[in-house]
Motif scaffolding. Structure first.
Motif, mmCIF file in Angstrom:
data_model
loop_
_atom_site.group_PDB
_atom_site.id
_atom_site.type_symbol
_atom_site.label_atom_id
_atom_site.label_comp_id
_atom_site.label_asym_id
_atom_site.label_seq_id
_atom_site.Cartn_x
_atom_site.Cartn_y
_atom_site.Cartn_z
ATOM 1 N N ILE A 7 -47.897 -67.527 -5.430
ATOM 2 C CA ILE A 7 -46.716 -68.296 -5.812
ATOM 3 C C ILE A 7 -47.169 -69.456 -6.687
ATOM 4 N N MET A 9 -45.572 -72.732 -9.062
ATOM 5 C CA MET A 9 -44.375 -73.508 -9.374
ATOM 6 C C MET A 9 -44.753 -74.706 -10.234
ATOM 7 N N ASP A 36 -35.767 -71.792 -10.221
ATOM 8 C CA ASP A 36 -37.076 -71.916 -9.562
ATOM 9 C C ASP A 36 -36.951 -71.756 -8.051
ATOM 10 N N LEU A 40 -38.642 -68.832 -5.836
ATOM 11 C CA LEU A 40 -39.492 -69.142 -4.684
ATOM 12 C C LEU A 40 -39.042 -68.355 -3.461
ATOM 13 N N SER A 43 -39.771 -64.664 -3.825
ATOM 14 C CA SER A 43 -41.207 -64.407 -3.661
ATOM 15 C C SER A 43 -41.577 -64.346 -2.184
#
Length: 124
Positions: A7, A9, A36, A40, A43
């Motif tokens: 992950i 970001m 976003d 997240l 994911s």
């Protein structure tokens, strides 16, 4: 199904904010853009093997915030819940989990956070 995922970001945060001794790392969640935040959550759901009950990611919160000013690096733990609502009954369930992120603070008021999440659930 993936057993683990990477992950990454990018989070907008001003240098002065994270240097403030009263900085609340929870604000990092609120500054994530909707795309976003959706990415997240999607994911994290990739690693959930059992899709019964339509699992959803919720109750995001941050703990264990650490920032090293001399290196412009740090880490934090993102806690989350995997909520389920089973359609054939009134049964709901919730499992709490977390993922540890490390980050590098960029000079343009952003931090780049990354983590590897592994689902530790044992399936018998």
């Amino acid at each position: 199904m993936n057993e683990s995922i990477q992950i990454d970001m990018t989070i907008a945060v001003a240098d002065l904010d994270i240097l403030d001794r009263y900085f609340d790392p929870q604000t990092l969640i609120s500054v994530l853009t909707q795309p976003d935040l959706k990415a997240l959550k999607e994911s994290l759901l990739e690693v959930v093997e059992d899709k019964d009950g339509g699992p959803q990611i919720g109750d995001l919160r941050i703990s264990n915030w650490q920032y090293d000013l001399s290196k412009n690096t740090g880490k934090f733990r993102l806690h989350f819940a995997i909520d389920r609502q089973f359609c054939c009954s009134d049964t709901q369930s919730c499992v709490a989990d977390y993922v540890d992120f490390s980050f590098v603070k960029q000079p343009d008021d952003h931090l780049i956070a990354s983590a590897t999440y592994f689902n530790w659930s044992v399936n018998n």
